[in-house]
Scaffold this motif. Structure first.
Motif, PDB file in Angstrom:
ATOM      1  N   GLY A 158       0.820  -1.202   0.000  1.00 18.11           N
ATOM      2  CA  GLY A 158       0.000   0.000   0.000  1.00 18.11           C
ATOM      3  C   GLY A 158       0.854   1.252   0.000  1.00 18.11           C
ATOM      4  N   THR A 159       0.221   2.395   0.182  1.00 19.44           N
ATOM      5  CA  THR A 159       0.920   3.675   0.121  1.00 19.44           C
ATOM      6  C   THR A 159       1.993   3.786   1.199  1.00 19.44           C
ATOM      7  N   GLN A 160       1.686   3.330   2.424  1.00 18.25           N
ATOM      8  CA  GLN A 160       2.648   3.325   3.519  1.00 18.25           C
ATOM      9  C   GLN A 160       2.644   1.950   4.190  1.00 18.25           C
ATOM     10  N   ALA A 161       3.787   1.539   4.718  1.00 19.81           N
ATOM     11  CA  ALA A 161       3.815   0.320   5.526  1.00 19.81           C
ATOM     12  C   ALA A 161       3.284   0.618   6.920  1.00 19.81           C
ATOM     13  N   ILE A 162       3.592   1.821   7.445  1.00 19.95           N
ATOM     14  CA  ILE A 162       3.029   2.286   8.716  1.00 19.95           C
ATOM     15  C   ILE A 162       2.501   3.700   8.493  1.00 19.95           C
ATOM     16  N   LEU A 163       1.221   3.895   8.802  1.00 19.88           N
ATOM     17  CA  LEU A 163       0.604   5.222   8.733  1.00 19.88           C
ATOM     18  C   LEU A 163      -0.087   5.493  10.059  1.00 19.88           C
ATOM     19  N   VAL A 164       0.362   6.555  10.740  1.00 22.18           N
ATOM     20  CA  VAL A 164      -0.312   7.043  11.942  1.00 22.18           C
ATOM     21  C   VAL A 164      -0.811   8.433  11.578  1.00 22.18           C
ATOM     22  N   ASN A 165      -2.146   8.606  11.596  1.00 23.00           N
ATOM     23  CA  ASN A 165      -2.746   9.792  10.998  1.00 23.00           C
ATOM     24  C   ASN A 165      -3.899  10.319  11.854  1.00 23.00           C
ATOM     25  N   ASN A 166      -3.969  11.645  11.976  1.00 23.56           N
ATOM     26  CA  ASN A 166      -5.115  12.309  12.580  1.00 23.56           C
ATOM     27  C   ASN A 166      -5.487  11.683  13.920  1.00 23.56           C
ATOM     28  N   SER A 167      -4.504  11.587  14.814  1.00 27.55           N
ATOM     29  CA  SER A 167      -4.706  10.910  16.087  1.00 27.55           C
ATOM     30  C   SER A 167      -4.043  11.668  17.227  1.00 27.55           C
ATOM     31  N   VAL A 168      -4.497  11.370  18.442  1.00 28.16           N
ATOM     32  CA  VAL A 168      -3.876  11.885  19.660  1.00 28.16           C
ATOM     33  C   VAL A 168      -3.603  10.694  20.558  1.00 28.16           C
ATOM     34  N   GLY A 169      -2.387  10.618  21.102  1.00 26.53           N
ATOM     35  CA  GLY A 169      -2.057   9.530  22.008  1.00 26.53           C
ATOM     36  C   GLY A 169      -0.573   9.304  22.079  1.00 26.53           C
ATOM     37  N   THR A 170      -0.216   8.153  22.630  1.00 29.66           N
ATOM     38  CA  THR A 170       1.171   7.708  22.689  1.00 29.66           C
ATOM     39  C   THR A 170       1.268   6.452  21.847  1.00 29.66           C
ATOM     40  N   PHE A 171       2.205   6.459  20.890  1.00 29.99           N
ATOM     41  CA  PHE A 171       2.337   5.356  19.944  1.00 29.99           C
ATOM     42  C   PHE A 171       3.750   4.796  20.055  1.00 29.99           C
ATOM     43  N   ASN A 172       3.859   3.537  20.483  1.00 32.22           N
ATOM     44  CA  ASN A 172       5.152   2.891  20.692  1.00 32.22           C
ATOM     45  C   ASN A 172       5.308   1.712  19.737  1.00 32.22           C
ATOM     46  N   PHE A 173       6.386   1.735  18.962  1.00 35.24           N
ATOM     47  CA  PHE A 173       6.693   0.653  18.030  1.00 35.24           C
ATOM     48  C   PHE A 173       8.052   0.074  18.408  1.00 35.24           C
ATOM     49  N   THR A 174       8.113  -1.251  18.603  1.00 31.38           N
ATOM     50  CA  THR A 174       9.345  -1.903  19.027  1.00 31.38           C
ATOM     51  C   THR A 174       9.654  -3.073  18.095  1.00 31.38           C
ATOM     52  N   ASP A 175      10.934  -3.223  17.725  1.00 32.36           N
ATOM     53  CA  ASP A 175      11.400  -4.331  16.888  1.00 32.36           C
ATOM     54  C   ASP A 175      10.622  -4.410  15.579  1.00 32.36           C
ATOM     55  N   MET A 176      10.690  -3.322  14.821  1.00 36.90           N
ATOM     56  CA  MET A 176       9.963  -3.223  13.547  1.00 36.90           C
ATOM     57  C   MET A 176      10.932  -3.369  12.375  1.00 36.90           C
ATOM     58  N   ASN A 177      10.561  -4.199  11.400  1.00 36.24           N
ATOM     59  CA  ASN A 177      11.318  -4.361  10.162  1.00 36.24           C
ATOM     60  C   ASN A 177      10.388  -3.955   9.026  1.00 36.24           C
ATOM     61  N   VAL A 178      10.746  -2.879   8.303  1.00 38.45           N
ATOM     62  CA  VAL A 178       9.851  -2.314   7.302  1.00 38.45           C
ATOM     63  C   VAL A 178      10.543  -2.302   5.937  1.00 38.45           C
ATOM     64  N   THR A 179       9.948  -3.011   4.970  1.00 41.08           N
ATOM     65  CA  THR A 179      10.462  -2.995   3.595  1.00 41.08           C
ATOM     66  C   THR A 179       9.411  -2.478   2.611  1.00 41.08           C
ATOM     67  N   GLY A 180       8.170  -2.358   3.046  1.00 38.97           N
ATOM     68  CA  GLY A 180       7.075  -1.992   2.157  1.00 38.97           C
ATOM     69  C   GLY A 180       6.784  -0.507   2.119  1.00 38.97           C
ATOM     70  N   GLY A 181       5.715  -0.181   1.362  1.00 34.91           N
ATOM     71  CA  GLY A 181       5.250   1.193   1.188  1.00 34.91           C
ATOM     72  C   GLY A 181       5.601   1.728  -0.185  1.00 34.91           C
ATOM     73  N   LYS A 182       4.566   2.185  -0.928  1.00 35.00           N
ATOM     74  CA  LYS A 182       4.800   2.748  -2.262  1.00 35.00           C
ATOM     75  C   LYS A 182       5.246   4.201  -2.211  1.00 35.00           C
ATOM     76  N   SER A 183       4.752   4.975  -1.221  1.00 32.83           N
ATOM     77  CA  SER A 183       5.125   6.389  -1.103  1.00 32.83           C
ATOM     78  C   SER A 183       6.083   6.640   0.051  1.00 32.83           C
ATOM     79  N   ASN A 184       5.841   5.985   1.191  1.00 27.69           N
ATOM     80  CA  ASN A 184       6.672   6.122   2.390  1.00 27.69           C
ATOM     81  C   ASN A 184       6.691   4.788   3.117  1.00 27.69           C
ATOM     82  N   ALA A 185       7.827   4.433   3.662  1.00 21.98           N
ATOM     83  CA  ALA A 185       7.838   3.277   4.556  1.00 21.98           C
ATOM     84  C   ALA A 185       7.012   3.621   5.793  1.00 21.98           C
ATOM     85  N   ILE A 186       7.253   4.816   6.355  1.00 22.12           N
ATOM     86  CA  ILE A 186       6.527   5.292   7.535  1.00 22.12           C
ATOM     87  C   ILE A 186       6.095   6.728   7.300  1.00 22.12           C
TER      88      ILE A 186
END
Length: 188
Positions: free
Chosen positions: A31-59
Motif C-alpha cells: 500500500g501507500t505506507q507500511a506504517i501510517l499514523v494519521n489524525n490521532s492523539v495519544g502515545t504510539f510505541n513501536f518496538t522491533d519493527m522491520n519495514v520494507t514496504g510502502g509505495k510512497s513512504n515506509a513510515i
C-alpha cells in the motif's frame, strides 16, 4: 513471516487518547505506507519493527498534535523506487531510539522527510546508519522543512548518499533541528 498486503500494513487513525503498542512486526506492505499514523492523539510505541514496504513512504506520521511517537529497534529497507523512508508532518514529538537503520532505493525521494506547519514536529532520531540512493550532494537525502526547534537527527555510523559518504550538502534544512554524523554536526 512478513505481513504483505495491498493496503497500509499498520494504520492507526482517528484515536483520541490512550496508548498503542506494536511489537515485532515485519512489514512488506504494498500500500501507500507500511506504517501510517494519521489524525490521532495519544502515545504510539513501536518496538522491533522491520519495514520494507510502502509505495510512497515506509513510515508516515501526520496530524498528531499533542502526541508522542517512539520507535525502538527500527529497520527500514525500502524496496520501492518511489518510496521515501521516514516521513512526518505535524507529528508533535517523534523519537527513534536504540539500534536503528534506514536504507532507501529511490533516486528521487529522501530517506528522511519532515514537512508541514512550522514548529509542529520535534525530532529525536538516532540511526546506526542511513543510506540513500539520491544523487550525492543534491541536498535530497534528508529534507527538514518545518520542524520544532531543538530537534536532532544523529547518525552514529555510516551516512551514505548515492554510493558516497554523505555530508551537509546532502541535507536540506530549513528548520531548527540539527543533523550530526558520528558526533559531528553537519547541518545547519
Amino acid at each position: 513471516y512478513a505481513l504483505s498486503d495491498s493496503g497500509n500494513g499498520i494504520l492507526i487513525q482517528g484515536t483520541t487518547g490512550g496508548t498503542v503498542n506494536v511489537s515485532g512486526a515485519d512489514l512488506a506492505s504494498k500500500g501507500t505506507q507500511a506504517i501510517l499514523v494519521n489524525n490521532s492523539v495519544g502515545t504510539f510505541n513501536f518496538t522491533d519493527m522491520n519495514v520494507t514496504g510502502g509505495k510512497s513512504n515506509a513510515i508516515l506520521l501526520t496530524d498528531l498534535t499533542g502526541s508522542t511517537t517512539q520507535f525502538t529497534n527500527l529497520n527500514i529497507a525500502t524496496t520501492n523506487a518511489n518510496a521515501a523512508g521516514f516521513a512526518a508532518s505535524n507529528a508533535a514529538s517523534v523519537s527513534v531510539l536504540n539500534a536503528n537503520s534506514l536504507s532507501t532505493v529511490s533516486t528521487t525521494e529522501p530517506a528522511i522527510n519532515v514537512f508541514g506547519p512550522l514548529g509542529t514536529t520535534t525530532l529525536n532520531l538516532n540511526f546506526n546508519s542511513v543510506t540513500s540512493a539520491v544523487t550525492n550532494g543534491s541536498g535530497n537525502a534528508i529534507i527538514l522543512e518545518e520542524t520544532g526547534a531543538g530537534g536532532t537527527i544523529a547518525i552514529n555510523g555510516a551516512f551514505v548518499v548515492g554510493g558516497k559518504t554523505g555530508t551537509g550538502a546532502d541535507v536540506t534544512n530549513a528548520s531548527g533541528a540539527t543533523v550530526s554524523v558520528n558526533g559531528v554536526q553537519i547541518s545547519p
